[in-house]
Every structure is written in structure tokens, then in C-alpha cells.
Design a protein around this motif. Structure first.
Motif, PDB file in Angstrom:
ATOM      1  N   SER A 150       0.854  -1.191   0.000  1.00 51.48           N
ATOM      2  CA  SER A 150       0.000   0.000   0.000  1.00 51.48           C
ATOM      3  C   SER A 150       0.886   1.236   0.000  1.00 51.48           C
ATOM      4  CB  SER A 150      -0.906  -0.003   1.233  1.00 51.48           C
ATOM      5  OG  SER A 150      -0.137   0.169   2.405  1.00 51.48           O
ATOM      6  N   LYS A 151       0.249   2.405  -0.010  1.00 54.14           N
ATOM      7  CA  LYS A 151       1.021   3.650  -0.003  1.00 54.14           C
ATOM      8  C   LYS A 151       1.862   3.788   1.261  1.00 54.14           C
ATOM      9  CE  LYS A 151      -2.200   6.169  -2.962  1.00 54.14           C
ATOM     10  NZ  LYS A 151      -3.146   7.310  -3.068  1.00 54.14           N
ATOM     11  N   ASP A 152       1.443   3.074   2.302  1.00 52.00           N
ATOM     12  CA  ASP A 152       2.165   3.152   3.576  1.00 52.00           C
ATOM     13  C   ASP A 152       2.963   1.889   3.892  1.00 52.00           C
ATOM     14  OD1 ASP A 152       0.969   5.686   4.133  1.00 52.00           O
ATOM     15  OD2 ASP A 152      -0.857   4.613   4.707  1.00 52.00           O
ATOM     16  N   VAL A 165       3.154  -9.950 -14.878  1.00 52.05           N
ATOM     17  CA  VAL A 165       3.681  -8.737 -14.258  1.00 52.05           C
ATOM     18  C   VAL A 165       2.686  -8.254 -13.206  1.00 52.05           C
ATOM     19  CG1 VAL A 165       4.366  -6.329 -14.641  1.00 52.05           C
ATOM     20  CG2 VAL A 165       4.882  -8.075 -16.373  1.00 52.05           C
ATOM     21  N   LYS A 166       3.210  -7.845 -12.047  1.00 56.19           N
ATOM     22  CA  LYS A 166       2.357  -7.319 -10.983  1.00 56.19           C
ATOM     23  C   LYS A 166       2.939  -6.007 -10.465  1.00 56.19           C
ATOM     24  CE  LYS A 166       0.125  -8.580  -6.607  1.00 56.19           C
ATOM     25  NZ  LYS A 166      -1.256  -8.614  -7.089  1.00 56.19           N
ATOM     26  N   PRO A 167       2.105  -4.992 -10.257  1.00 52.35           N
ATOM     27  CA  PRO A 167       2.588  -3.754  -9.658  1.00 52.35           C
ATOM     28  C   PRO A 167       2.666  -3.876  -8.137  1.00 52.35           C
ATOM     29  CG  PRO A 167       0.288  -3.518 -10.298  1.00 52.35           C
ATOM     30  CD  PRO A 167       0.723  -4.884 -10.740  1.00 52.35           C
ATOM     31  N   TYR A 168       3.654  -3.244  -7.543  1.00 51.51           N
ATOM     32  CA  TYR A 168       3.831  -3.289  -6.089  1.00 51.51           C
ATOM     33  C   TYR A 168       4.472  -1.992  -5.618  1.00 51.51           C
ATOM     34  CZ  TYR A 168       8.713  -4.222  -7.210  1.00 51.51           C
ATOM     35  OH  TYR A 168       9.986  -4.119  -7.694  1.00 51.51           O
ATOM     36  N   TYR A 169       4.244  -1.662  -4.376  1.00 52.77           N
ATOM     37  CA  TYR A 169       4.801  -0.437  -3.801  1.00 52.77           C
ATOM     38  C   TYR A 169       6.241  -0.678  -3.361  1.00 52.77           C
ATOM     39  CZ  TYR A 169       0.280   1.910  -3.733  1.00 52.77           C
ATOM     40  OH  TYR A 169      -0.903   2.516  -4.104  1.00 52.77           O
ATOM     41  N   THR A 170       7.119   0.219  -3.805  1.00 58.21           N
ATOM     42  CA  THR A 170       8.529   0.137  -3.420  1.00 58.21           C
ATOM     43  C   THR A 170       9.135   1.535  -3.444  1.00 58.21           C
ATOM     44  OG1 THR A 170      10.611  -1.016  -3.830  1.00 58.21           O
ATOM     45  CG2 THR A 170       9.411  -0.245  -5.763  1.00 58.21           C
ATOM     46  N   GLU A 171      10.358   1.681  -2.927  1.00 60.64           N
ATOM     47  CA  GLU A 171      10.991   2.993  -2.865  1.00 60.64           C
ATOM     48  C   GLU A 171      11.221   3.561  -4.268  1.00 60.64           C
ATOM     49  OE1 GLU A 171      12.305   0.266  -1.517  1.00 60.64           O
ATOM     50  OE2 GLU A 171      12.655   0.562   0.638  1.00 60.64           O
ATOM     51  N   SER A 185      13.063   7.291  -0.185  1.00 62.74           N
ATOM     52  CA  SER A 185      12.325   6.155   0.366  1.00 62.74           C
ATOM     53  C   SER A 185      10.809   6.275   0.202  1.00 62.74           C
ATOM     54  CB  SER A 185      12.668   5.974   1.845  1.00 62.74           C
ATOM     55  OG  SER A 185      12.317   7.138   2.579  1.00 62.74           O
ATOM     56  N   THR A 186      10.346   7.333  -0.484  1.00 64.24           N
ATOM     57  CA  THR A 186       8.918   7.479  -0.744  1.00 64.24           C
ATOM     58  C   THR A 186       8.432   6.295  -1.572  1.00 64.24           C
ATOM     59  OG1 THR A 186       9.181   9.881  -0.796  1.00 64.24           O
ATOM     60  CG2 THR A 186       7.135   8.977  -1.694  1.00 64.24           C
ATOM     61  N   LEU A 187       7.302   5.706  -1.166  1.00 63.96           N
ATOM     62  CA  LEU A 187       6.801   4.527  -1.868  1.00 63.96           C
ATOM     63  C   LEU A 187       5.990   4.913  -3.100  1.00 63.96           C
ATOM     64  CD1 LEU A 187       5.643   2.248   1.113  1.00 63.96           C
ATOM     65  CD2 LEU A 187       7.846   2.274  -0.072  1.00 63.96           C
ATOM     66  N   GLU A 188       6.220   4.189  -4.191  1.00 64.09           N
ATOM     67  CA  GLU A 188       5.446   4.366  -5.409  1.00 64.09           C
ATOM     68  C   GLU A 188       5.237   3.010  -6.071  1.00 64.09           C
ATOM     69  OE1 GLU A 188       7.378   6.699  -8.375  1.00 64.09           O
ATOM     70  OE2 GLU A 188       9.051   5.294  -8.641  1.00 64.09           O
ATOM     71  N   LEU A 189       4.260   2.940  -6.972  1.00 62.24           N
ATOM     72  CA  LEU A 189       3.953   1.679  -7.649  1.00 62.24           C
ATOM     73  C   LEU A 189       4.870   1.460  -8.844  1.00 62.24           C
ATOM     74  CD1 LEU A 189       0.060   1.671  -7.599  1.00 62.24           C
ATOM     75  CD2 LEU A 189       1.512  -0.158  -6.728  1.00 62.24           C
ATOM     76  N   LYS A 190       5.430   0.244  -8.921  1.00 55.30           N
ATOM     77  CA  LYS A 190       6.219  -0.164 -10.085  1.00 55.30           C
ATOM     78  C   LYS A 190       5.781  -1.567 -10.483  1.00 55.30           C
ATOM     79  CE  LYS A 190      10.386   2.478  -8.900  1.00 55.30           C
ATOM     80  NZ  LYS A 190      11.853   2.414  -8.628  1.00 55.30           N
ATOM     81  N   GLY A 191       5.876  -1.876 -11.763  1.00 55.79           N
ATOM     82  CA  GLY A 191       5.518  -3.217 -12.231  1.00 55.79           C
ATOM     83  C   GLY A 191       6.757  -4.069 -12.425  1.00 55.79           C
ATOM     84  N   ASP A 192       6.651  -5.357 -12.070  1.00 59.83           N
ATOM     85  CA  ASP A 192       7.796  -6.246 -12.236  1.00 59.83           C
ATOM     86  C   ASP A 192       7.305  -7.665 -12.537  1.00 59.83           C
ATOM     87  OD1 ASP A 192      10.390  -7.047 -12.394  1.00 59.83           O
ATOM     88  OD2 ASP A 192      10.964  -6.377 -10.392  1.00 59.83           O
ATOM     89  N   VAL A 193       8.151  -8.418 -13.222  1.00 57.13           N
ATOM     90  CA  VAL A 193       7.819  -9.798 -13.585  1.00 57.13           C
ATOM     91  C   VAL A 193       7.951 -10.698 -12.360  1.00 57.13           C
ATOM     92  CG1 VAL A 193       8.472 -11.777 -15.009  1.00 57.13           C
ATOM     93  CG2 VAL A 193       8.580  -9.472 -15.967  1.00 57.13           C
TER      94      VAL A 193
END
Length: 411
Positions: free
Chosen positions: A77-79, A370-376, A382-390
Motif C-alpha cells: 500500500s502507499k504506507d 507482471v504485478k505492480p507493487y509499492y517500493t521505494e 524512500s517514498t513509496l510508489e507503484l512499479k511493475g515487475d515480472v
């Protein structure tokens, strides 16, 4: 005077070239997909003959393939950071058996406690990356008479996979590993994986086996990526139909986007380690590999939930992408809105075929999820944002061997 004409001619040529490039770059999305549809339609005219010939042919095809996936990827999540819940749980436990008051040199040098070293010595997996292995054999005398054999092995942890393949090909490697003093957990896991293989055999004569009707090409299609029927246009992302000296090559790539599904948040049981060096610690160490396995079973629940997130009910139709809700652009410039996209499935078909004989010679079939997930955002932010990865991929290469006479099936 001639030089002036030549200069003017050069300017005109450059202007025409620039105009052509500009027009090519300004192709509309509708024209882009219309061009793909036309190319697919041309190929389908040839593909009908390829399928018809394959249905009546005598041939065999054998191959093995590996599926590589992460069984614990979460969106977060965003947090809360997403991705690998298994690894997060392991690291949390591992940190808990560190020194209570580490000094500055321990932090710099990464000095481990005896308890941490004892866990390391077990050689257990620290994340949920898994590999599975399957062997496949198919023989056919016309699609109504065929033999199919599939041998599938349970998934095994990523860092055990190479040793598993080695042991599968050479029993002495496994025997040596089991009798050695190190990596006990690894070799026991490999031994269990080999013993628990699942073997499926189907032998069909005149289209029937045990009163059930079967079509060989349909059975083969489910594994190797043969499109039984016409190549579909829907979701076709790229399409090429090229030539080699003796063989034609057709490649189509499909990308299917899915809406957000409900996340099934699976949590791992918290592990509290007893004091190092006590009898309780010895018992804990003996049970620890089974604890990690139970974590992986829960991780597998997350993986199955991710697959449910790609159900047909969640599939995004192109007509639903109003005002770029799910993606913008097209072709190589497509950009996905991960806030609204839950997952992507990408499949790539590459068919090598002899156009003169309308005969399929090789299939290269690749699949990834591919799935999007919250990471730095970055190492510095260190702000979290959504990125897609295999988090899942599988690759099959199947070569077809044709026979002038009937193919002999195993007894």
C-alpha cells in the motif's frame, strides 16, 4: 549552376525523407492496430493450411521446460512496502536473533551472532522464488491416434534448482549429497522433489480412450502454445511475419491487462527463537526447516491469489480504457497506470514454418506475468510508489520431427 540544382535537389530529398519519417511517427493508434489486424489476417490464410497439415501428420515432439516464479509477491500500500512477504518475514526473524547491543564495528563489518550462523548453516531458502520442471513427449499418427506423456516435478526453491537438475540426471550426485555433512536440508528437499513427481500418460486410438473422445492437437495446444483455430487479433501488441532462407518466421505478442482484484493478505507466523546453545535451541534448529516450509505453503496461497487476480472477469477490454484510465500510448510507447491495473499477462508466440509445405517446424512459446507493487522511488528517496515487475515466467522451445511412415508409440 549544376551545383545549385544539386543543392536544391538535396534539400528536396531531405524534406521528403523528413516528411516520411514524421508521417510514420504520427501514426494513429487506430491505424496501428488496423495494420496488425491486416497482417494477422494474411498469416491466418497460411495458418489454416499449417493446422490442417499438422492434424493429419505423423510426427513427434519432446521437450522440457522450467517455470520460474515468486510465490509471495504482494501489492502493498502507499504506507506499506510490497513485493516479497516471505523474505520480509524471514528478515524480521533473522534480525531478532542478532546481538542485543551491537557495537559500531558489528554494524560496519556485519558480524553475525552464533544463532544467525547456525541458521545460515542449515542452508534454507530465504525468499519465495520457486522453480518447477516438466518433461513432455508427444507422438502422433494423425490427431486421432496419439501418445502423450508428461512428467511434472513439484516446485523447488530457486537456490536448489541447479542441484536438483544435476541430481535428476545423475543419481550419484544425490547419493553423495545425502551422505555428506553439509547442506542436509537442500539434498533432503531435492530427494523429496524427485520422489514426488507426477506422471501422466494418455494413449489414444481412433480418437477415443476409456470411452472419452480426445483430439491430439487440442491436447498439444494446451502445453506448447499452438493456437488451435485462427490467430486472434484481440490484445495483439506486436506482429511480424519475416523470412529466413528456408523458413518463414511469424511472431505475435499479446498483452492482457487486468483490473484490481481483492488481495488475500496471508501473514506468516511470528517465530520466537529460544536462547542459543540450550536444549530448546537444538530442538528449534531441528524443526526450523519445517517452519520455513510452512511459510512457503502460505506464500503459495499468495501466488494462487495472484493467479485469481487474472481471471476473465477482471480482464480489461480496450473499449474500457476511456481517457487513459488503464494505459496511454500504444506499441512500444505504451505506459500503464499501475494505480488501476492489477496485473499483466504477456505471451509471445514464435512459429517457424516452411511456407512451401505449410508445415510447422518449431514453436517458441514464452509467458510472463507482471504485478505492480509499492517500493521505494530510489536508493536516495524512500517514498513509496507503484512499479511493475515480472514475478512469473516460462519458456518452451519445441522442435517437430516428421515421419513418412507411422510413428511407433511406447508400450
Amino acid at each position: 549552376m549544376k551545383k545549385r540544382y544539386i543543392s536544391i535537389l538535396a534539400i528536396v530529398v531531405v524534406a521528403v525523407l523528413l516528411c516520411t519519417v514524421f508521417m510514420a511517427c504520427s501514426q494513429s493508434e487506430e491505424d496501428y492496430y488496423n495494420d496488425i489486424a491486416k497482417d494477422v489476417e494474411k498469416f491466418n490464410e497460411q495458418y489454416d493450411d499449417i493446422l490442417a497439415n499438422l492434424n493429419k501428420a505423423n510426427f513427434s515432439v519432446s521437450f522440457s521446460f522450467n517455470t520460474h516464479y515468486n510465490a509471495a509477491i504482494t501489492r502493498g500500500s502507499k504506507d506499506s512496502k510490497g513485493w516479497d512477504s516471505f523474505e520480509n518475514a524471514y528478515n524480521s526473524f533473522y534480525d531478532s536473533i542478532g546481538k542485543e547491543d551491537p557495537n559500531i564495528f558489528d554494524n560496519i563489518l556485519g558480524t553475525k551472532t552464533d544463532a544467525q550462523k547456525a541458521i545460515d548453516d542449515l542452508g534454507v531458502q530465504k525468499n519465495a522464488w520457486m522453480d518447477s520442471y516438466t518433461e513432455f513427449t508427444y507422438m502422433q499418427n494423425g490427431s486421432k491416434n496419439f501418445y502423450l506423456k508428461m512428467v511434472s516435478y513439484p516446485s523447488i526453491w530457486e537456490n536448489y534448482y541447479d542441484s536438483f537438475i544435476e541430481a535428476l540426471n545423475d543419481q550419484s550426485v544425490l547419493n553423495e549429497g545425502l551422505s555428506g555433512d553439509s547442506d542436509k536440508v537442500k539434498w533432503q528437499t531435492i530427494d523429496e522433489t524427485i520422489k514426488n513427481k507426477i506422471e501422466y500418460v494418455l494413449k489414444v486410438e481412433n480418437g477415443v480412450s476409456n470411452g472419452v473422445e480426445y483430439d491430439g492437437i487440442e491436447q498439444l495446444s494446451a502445453i506448447v502454445g499452438i493456437v488451435s483455430g485462427q490467430m486472434p487479433v484481440d490484445d495483439c501488441y506486436t506482429f511480424t511475419n519475416g523470412n529466413k532462407i528456408y523458413t518463414n518466421v511469424m511472431q505475435a505478442q499479446y498483452i492482457t491487462a487486468y483490473k484490481l482484484g481483492e488481495e488475500n493478505n496471508v501473514t506468516h507466523d511470528e517465530i520466537v527463537a529460544p536462547e542459543y546453545g540450550t536444549e530448546e535451541w537444538d530442538a528449534f534448529i531441528a524443526e526450523f526447516p519445517d517452519i520455513i516450509k510452512s511459510w512457503n505453503e502460505k506464500a503459495d496461497e499468495i501466488f494462487r491469489n495472484n493467479l485469481l487476480g487474472m481471471s476473465d472477469e477482471l480482464r480489461i477490454d480496450k473499449s474500457e480504457n476511456v481517457d487513459g484510465k488503464y494505459w496511454s500510448g500504444f506499441g512500444k510507447d505504451i505506459v500503464y497506470n499501475w494505480e488501476n491495473v492489477g496485473a499483466l499477462k504477456i505471451t509471445r508466440y514464435t512459429y517457424n514454418y516452411k511456407k512451401s509445405k505449410s508445415r510447422l517446424d518449431q514453436i517458441d512459446y514464452y509467458t510472463e506475468y507482471v504485478k505492480p507493487y509499492y517500493t521505494e522511488k530510489s536508493a536516495a528517496d524512500s517514498t513509496l510508489e507503484l512499479k511493475g515487475d515480472v514475478y512469473y515466467k516460462s519458456h518452451i522451445v519445441a522442435n517437430f520431427e516428421y515421419s513418412d511412415g507411422a510413428v511407433s508409440f511406447p508400450q
